[in-house]
Design a protein around this motif. Structure first.
Motif, short mmCIF file in Angstrom:
data_model
loop_
_atom_site.label_atom_id
_atom_site.label_comp_id
_atom_site.label_asym_id
_atom_site.label_seq_id
_atom_site.Cartn_x
_atom_site.Cartn_y
_atom_site.Cartn_z
N MET A 1 11.53 -4.88 -16.56
CA MET A 1 11.12 -5.55 -15.07
C MET A 1 11.73 -4.96 -13.96
O MET A 1 11.53 -4.63 -12.85
CB MET A 1 11.18 -6.97 -15.00
N ILE A 2 13.27 -4.63 -14.27
CA ILE A 2 14.21 -4.33 -13.16
C ILE A 2 13.70 -2.83 -12.83
O ILE A 2 13.88 -2.38 -11.62
CB ILE A 2 15.74 -4.37 -13.77
N LEU A 3 13.50 -2.07 -13.65
CA LEU A 3 12.91 -0.58 -13.47
C LEU A 3 11.57 -0.64 -12.40
O LEU A 3 11.67 0.21 -11.40
CB LEU A 3 12.46 0.07 -14.66
N LEU A 4 10.72 -1.66 -12.72
CA LEU A 4 9.57 -1.72 -11.88
C LEU A 4 10.19 -2.19 -10.34
O LEU A 4 9.75 -1.56 -9.52
CB LEU A 4 8.69 -2.79 -12.51
N LEU A 5 10.84 -3.08 -10.17
CA LEU A 5 11.34 -3.48 -9.22
C LEU A 5 12.16 -2.44 -8.39
O LEU A 5 11.99 -2.33 -7.11
CB LEU A 5 12.54 -4.51 -9.39
N PHE A 6 12.93 -1.60 -9.21
CA PHE A 6 13.43 -0.40 -8.26
C PHE A 6 12.63 0.55 -7.91
O PHE A 6 12.45 0.89 -6.54
CB PHE A 6 14.27 0.27 -9.62
N ILE A 7 11.59 0.79 -8.51
CA ILE A 7 10.58 1.94 -8.16
C ILE A 7 9.59 1.28 -6.71
O ILE A 7 9.53 1.74 -6.11
CB ILE A 7 9.56 1.96 -9.31
N LEU A 8 9.38 -0.04 -6.81
CA LEU A 8 8.66 -0.71 -5.80
C LEU A 8 9.54 -0.72 -4.88
O LEU A 8 8.92 -0.23 -3.51
CB LEU A 8 8.15 -2.14 -6.37
N VAL A 9 10.76 -0.95 -4.56
CA VAL A 9 11.53 -1.04 -3.60
C VAL A 9 11.87 0.40 -2.99
O VAL A 9 12.06 0.54 -1.91
CB VAL A 9 12.95 -1.68 -3.68
N LEU A 10 12.09 1.33 -3.99
CA LEU A 10 12.37 2.63 -3.48
C LEU A 10 11.06 3.25 -2.98
O LEU A 10 11.15 4.08 -1.67
CB LEU A 10 12.58 3.46 -4.62
N ALA A 11 9.82 2.81 -3.23
CA ALA A 11 8.72 3.27 -2.51
C ALA A 11 8.55 2.52 -0.98
O ALA A 11 8.36 3.23 -0.10
CB ALA A 11 7.59 2.50 -3.46
N LEU A 12 9.02 1.18 -1.01
CA LEU A 12 8.96 0.57 0.22
C LEU A 12 10.06 1.32 1.27
O LEU A 12 9.92 1.55 2.57
CB LEU A 12 9.42 -0.74 0.25
N LEU A 13 11.13 1.79 0.68
CA LEU A 13 12.29 2.78 1.58
C LEU A 13 11.48 3.59 1.94
O LEU A 13 11.56 4.16 3.18
CB LEU A 13 13.32 2.89 0.51
N LEU A 14 10.98 4.65 1.01
CA LEU A 14 10.43 5.90 1.60
C LEU A 14 9.11 5.72 2.49
O LEU A 14 8.91 6.28 3.48
CB LEU A 14 9.76 6.58 0.29
#
Length: 430
Positions: A1-14
């Motif tokens: 789940m932490i990997l999913l969280l990282f991907i989602l937040v990174l997407a929001l950043l971009l």
């Protein structure tokens, strides 16, 4: 789940970076960037901390950030067609007489503050590291307090340092000469020394944050911010941040932090521990604190001391927690405070408020018409960036900055700016 969280937040950043035209100090970019960094730091310790984030933790963080970003996007859309006027660059000049008086005040305030702290620390006995650790503990959790004079001296020292940092950043961006105005960074060194002697490092983080924000905002105001140089800006910020974090870790013993971890483990715990702690809080809330208040803690404290309200159970220091036998501290991201006092709805409401507040303030700063040379509202914006940069670590805007002390600092800033009455000299673009 932490990997999913990282991907989602990174997407929001971009997405935020793109929507704001690659302005790297836009509020949604900053908040998503700090969470991306914190989550990555937590991922580094996924095995040693036995991290297994719950679905609810991921949901709360993503929804909270999404609430902030959407409100920011609304503000951005409103201001998108309003041009940002390019101001002519000018150098702020303070007369020699006023500069000398200013530095005399700096040295006097620093001396008063450092002397009192040194006297108290010296009274603990033993080696310096142990004495400083005892002082920090008593000052934060016990009854140890500094005198009124020492506290006010530190406030004056802090405000003057912010103003000097403002002058340095403005003049270097206006002229492109980084060494010529180095004298204005001397107060930064003095405040840094006074801060370390008192066992604290938070003001050092604030000075670093204000330095980065001031430089980039002045570049925007003077039309010198180049979107094509985005990678260059990012590399500079990353480089300065690495140097700062190395220094931050190196001085831990000077401020009474008795932690023998290596620098990578220490920084990753400081930056990423809050993600794991927030998850542990949601899984195992502290029932003993259910009726206590986290948000508006400093404001409530002011009102209690002034006699406007009766005594209230406040949570000024959260409980410490371990993960897999490793002490991670007592910081839980900003979302813990909102959730504790107001539930999941509180996370959304407060993030929407923050999103609108920071984004409107940011747009105003880009279009600021500053005729006096030194702007108190500009400096206040720099001060208020600290809660945004530390959002992934702990809540500060409503819990610590919404209080009488912030208004005192603003009042002192206005008084000192009025006294300085700087002269402005227009410069040619470099």
């Amino acid at each position: 789940m932490i990997l999913l969280l990282f991907i989602l937040v990174l997407a929001l950043l971009l997405i935020s970076l793109y929507y704001y035209g690659y302005e790297i100090i836009a509020p949604p970019v900053i908040i998503c960037a700090v969470y991306t960094f914190s989550i990555y730091a937590a991922m580094y310790n996924i095995e040693s901390w036995h991290i297994k984030l719950s679905n609810i933790t991921v949901l709360y963080i993503v929804v909270g950030l999404l609430s902030f970003c959407l409100s920011s996007f609304i503000v951005r859309t409103h201001y998108k067609n309003k041009p940002v006027p390019i101001k002519r660059a000018f150098v702020i000049n303070i007369t020699n007489q006023k500069t000398i008086i200013l530095y005399l005040i700096i040295f006097i305030c620093a001396y008063i503050y450092i002397q009192e702290v040194s006297h108290i620390v010296g009274g603990y006995g033993g080696d310096y590291e142990t004495a400083m650790a005892d002082f920090r503990s008593d000052f934060s959790y016990g009854d140890e307090n500094l005198s009124f004079i020492a506290n006010q001296s530190y406030k004056v020292l802090t405000v003057i340092t912010f103003i000097c940092l403002y002058i340095y950043c403005n003049n270097t961006i206006a002229t492109g000469q980084w060494k010529k105005y180095i004298i204005w960074l001397v107060p930064v060194i003095i405040l840094g020394y006074a801060t370390i002697r008192s066992g604290s490092r938070a003001p050092l983080i604030q000075l670093f944050v204000m330095f980065i924000v001031f430089l980039l905002l002045f570049q925007q105001q003077y039309g010198k911010y180049k979107k094509k140089a985005l990678l260059k800006y990012i590399l500079y910020i990353v480089g300065f941040s690495i140097l700062f974090l190395v220094m931050f870790s190196a001085i831990r013993y000077l401020v009474g932090r008795q932690n023998d971890s290596n620098i990578v483990d220490y920084i990753s715990m400081y930056v990423g521990g809050s993600i794991q702690l927030f998850d542990l809080y949601l899984k195992h809330p502290n029932e003993a604190m259910n009726n206590n208040t986290e948000v508006f803690g400093a404001l409530y404290n002011n009102l209690i001391k002034l006699g406007f309200i009766d005594d209230k159970e406040l949570i000024m220091h959260k409980e410490f927690r371990y993960s897999n036998g490793i002490l991670l501290g007592n910081v839980y991201t900003s979302f813990r405070a909102f959730h504790h006092d107001f539930g999941f709805t509180g996370i959304i409401i407060f993030q929407v408020i923050e999103g609108f507040f920071y984004s409107i303030y940011y747009e105003k700063m880009k279009r600021l018409k500053n005729k006096s040379g030194i702007s108190a509202t500009f400096i206040l914006y720099g001060m208020l960036m600290m809660p945004l940069f530390e959002h992934a670590i702990q809540e500060q805007l409503f819990s610590n900055y919404l209080c009488l002390n912030t208004f005192i600092l603003l009042f002192l800033t206005i008084i000192i700016i009025h006294y300085l009455k700087p002269k402005l000299y227009a410069t040619k673009s470099f």
